[in-house]
Design a protein around this motif. Structure first.
Motif, short mmCIF file in Angstrom:
data_model
loop_
_atom_site.label_atom_id
_atom_site.label_comp_id
_atom_site.label_asym_id
_atom_site.label_seq_id
_atom_site.Cartn_x
_atom_site.Cartn_y
_atom_site.Cartn_z
N ARG A 276 0.56 11.91 4.14
CA ARG A 276 -0.67 11.42 3.51
C ARG A 276 -0.79 9.91 3.60
O ARG A 276 0.21 9.19 3.53
CB ARG A 276 -0.72 11.88 2.06
N ASN B 249 -3.74 6.59 2.36
CA ASN B 249 -4.72 6.32 1.30
C ASN B 249 -6.15 6.65 1.70
O ASN B 249 -6.89 7.30 0.96
CB ASN B 249 -4.64 4.86 0.88
N ASP B 250 -6.58 6.17 2.86
CA ASP B 250 -7.97 6.37 3.30
C ASP B 250 -8.03 6.20 4.80
O ASP B 250 -7.02 6.02 5.48
CB ASP B 250 -8.91 5.39 2.58
N GLU B 251 -9.26 6.24 5.33
CA GLU B 251 -9.44 6.15 6.77
C GLU B 251 -8.99 4.80 7.32
O GLU B 251 -8.44 4.72 8.42
CB GLU B 251 -10.92 6.39 7.13
N ALA C 49 -5.32 4.88 7.58
CA ALA C 49 -4.94 5.80 8.66
C ALA C 49 -5.11 5.12 10.02
O ALA C 49 -4.24 5.22 10.89
CB ALA C 49 -5.77 7.07 8.59
N ARG D 226 -3.20 13.05 6.73
CA ARG D 226 -4.48 13.24 6.04
C ARG D 226 -4.64 12.18 4.97
O ARG D 226 -3.69 11.48 4.59
CB ARG D 226 -4.57 14.62 5.42
N THR D 227 -5.85 12.03 4.47
CA THR D 227 -6.13 11.00 3.48
C THR D 227 -6.03 11.56 2.06
O THR D 227 -6.36 12.73 1.82
CB THR D 227 -7.53 10.40 3.70
N GLU E 136 -6.73 9.71 -1.77
CA GLU E 136 -7.05 8.49 -2.51
C GLU E 136 -6.19 8.31 -3.76
O GLU E 136 -6.21 7.25 -4.38
CB GLU E 136 -8.53 8.50 -2.90
#
Length: 463
Positions: free
Chosen positions: A353, A355-357, A360, A381-382, A384
């Motif tokens: 995982r 945090n966000d795009e 990533a 994957r993200t 939050e």
């Protein structure tokens, strides 16, 4: 008297010589049917030729023996078999009130009645009559075919009707799928015996809003609650993915307008494959919003791996929201983690995982810079809900991994674990120093690195 006798002798000699020479040439070319007699300087050809070509050949042959101007043609040609009747047909085009006719009909057909019947659906000014006629008998079945074709034309305001004595072909556009089915059913009941009819009636696709698809797999097996596609090819791709997931029997996947992306079928197929890999759960598409729910008891790492791969594979327009269903018997689903692995061949996989795009993309770009673009596969994957220092911990783990020949870096909220093999004797201390500097005082990490002499470029050099 002497001159008269000499002239008579000369004429006879010329006639006999011409007749003999021409007959001999005709016999040489097997034109034995031709008869020849001479009349002074003229050579007359008679007889019945089997064909026009044979007649012309006889004239040409005689012209090679005597002057062609002296050849008189009095030959006949055998009567040919009666010509077969032409194919009678009518093409009728209708666009609302405008009607056009083109084709060939028998002279005995009732043309006036045909135009009168057409005037019921169109004014005389709107009928373009381009029909031709030929004086032959009306073929069997012609009247039934014309009657049926006109009935079809009256029922379909936008159509093309092709009519001949044995077949009627209907190509048309209906206002809706319901209207199409009704017209086809009624016309099929009225088809005359012995007449072949083919239908090609299309209707506009319905507008589907929102454009939805829902696939789920549980104790009852895999199935669709709803399925939508934008093309026949897209439907085939979706149905193919569902078959691989275990669905059997007939599948109903409606084709319509309103798809949010031309990559709809690809996104649906990927999501169905993810549900099959999770061995349960559901995925729901509502336009470009995708919701994936795992089955209860799914392993956290397996969930992160599958969802991460799906999230990075979906076309840009689709937004994935993944939900890990908690296991009632085990409320704690394990800590969030990020795992990067480096294979001996140099292939890198990013799982877990982020945090966000933005994070990533940053992690993927950093990995590409360290390991090369062709070797990095991002399946993270993200989430939050991850802590704020998570990006720093992920990048630190990736940088530590780049000092190994192969191995892995596991990042959690509590610690970072780096394991693997190296050809550098100082790799352990270098990684420890790196993580200590990056994470600061009080940070927890473990380094389990094994030195292998065969990986050491200096130690393995030839003496």
């Amino acid at each position: 008297m002497l001159s008269l006798i000499a002239a008579r002798f000369a004429v006879t000699l010329v006639e006999e010589t011409s007749e003999y020479s021409v007959r001999q040439s005709l016999d040489t070319k097997s034109l034995t049917w031709a008869e020849v007699y001479a009349d002074g300087l003229q050579v007359v050809l008679t007889g019945t030729a089997p064909s026009e070509a044979s007649r012309f050949l006889a004239i040409s042959t005689a012209g090679t023996v005597v002057d062609a101007a002296r050849v008189i043609d009095e030959m006949d040609v055998e009567a040919l078999a009666a010509l077969a009747a032409p194919r009678f047909s009518i093409e009728i085009l209708r666009n609302e009130d405008e009607v056009s006719l083109i084709g060939l009909i028998p002279t005995g057909a009732d043309r006036a009645d045909l135009l009168q019947r057409l005037s019921r659906i169109s004014n005389d000014d709107e009928i373009a009559d381009l029909l031709e006629s030929a004086d032959y008998d009306i073929p069997d079945g012609w009247d039934n075919a014309v009657d049926f074709g006109l009935e079809a034309l009256e029922a379909l305001p936008r159509s093309k009707i092709s009519i001949d004595a044995l077949r009627v072909t209907i190509t048309a556009m209906a206002e809706s799928e319901e209207r199409k089915l009704k017209v086809e059913a009624r016309l099929k009941r009225e088809v005359p015996s012995g007449l072949r009819v083919s239908f090609d009636i299309s209707s506009p696709r319905p507008v589907i809003t929102p454009f939805t698809l829902r696939f789920l797999q549980d104790e009852a097996g895999p199935r669709f609650d709803t399925c939508s596609a934008h093309t026949e090819e897209g439907r085939s791709k979706i149905v193919g993915a569902a078959r691989k997931a275990g669905i059997e029997g007939d599948l109903d996947c409606r084709i319509g307008l309103g798809v949010p992306s031309p990559n709809w079928a690809d996104a649906a197929a990927m999501s169905i494959a993810a549900i099959a890999e999770l061995k349960g759960g559901s995925v729901t598409f509502s336009d470009a919003d995708v919701t994936l729910i795992s089955p209860p008891g799914t392993d956290q790492r397996e969930f992160d791996r599958i969802v991460g791969a799906l999230e990075n594979s979906l076309p840009d327009v689709f937004a994935l929201h993944a939900v890990l269903t908690p296991d009632p018997s085990d409320p704690s689903q394990g800590p969030a983690e990020f795992v990067a692995t480096l294979s001996p061949e140099g292939l890198v996989q990013l799982n877990g995982r982020l945090n966000d795009e933005i994070v990533a993309q940053t992690a993927e770009s950093f990995a590409i810079a360290r390991f090369g673009s062709a070797t990095v596969s991002n399946r993270a994957r993200t989430d939050e809900a991850l802590p704020g220092d998570w990006p720093l911990r992920v990048l630190s783990g990736l940088e530590a991994l780049s000092l190994l020949s192969n191995g892995s870096a596991r990042v959690t909220a509590e610690d970072i674990t780096v394991t693997g093999n190296t050809g550098s004797k100082s790799a352990r201390s270098d990684i420890s120093k790196l993580l200590s500097d990056k994470l600061g005082e009080g940070s927890r990490f473990s380094v389990e690195v094994t030195y292998l002499e065969k990986l050491d470029p200096v130690a393995s050099m030839l003496t």
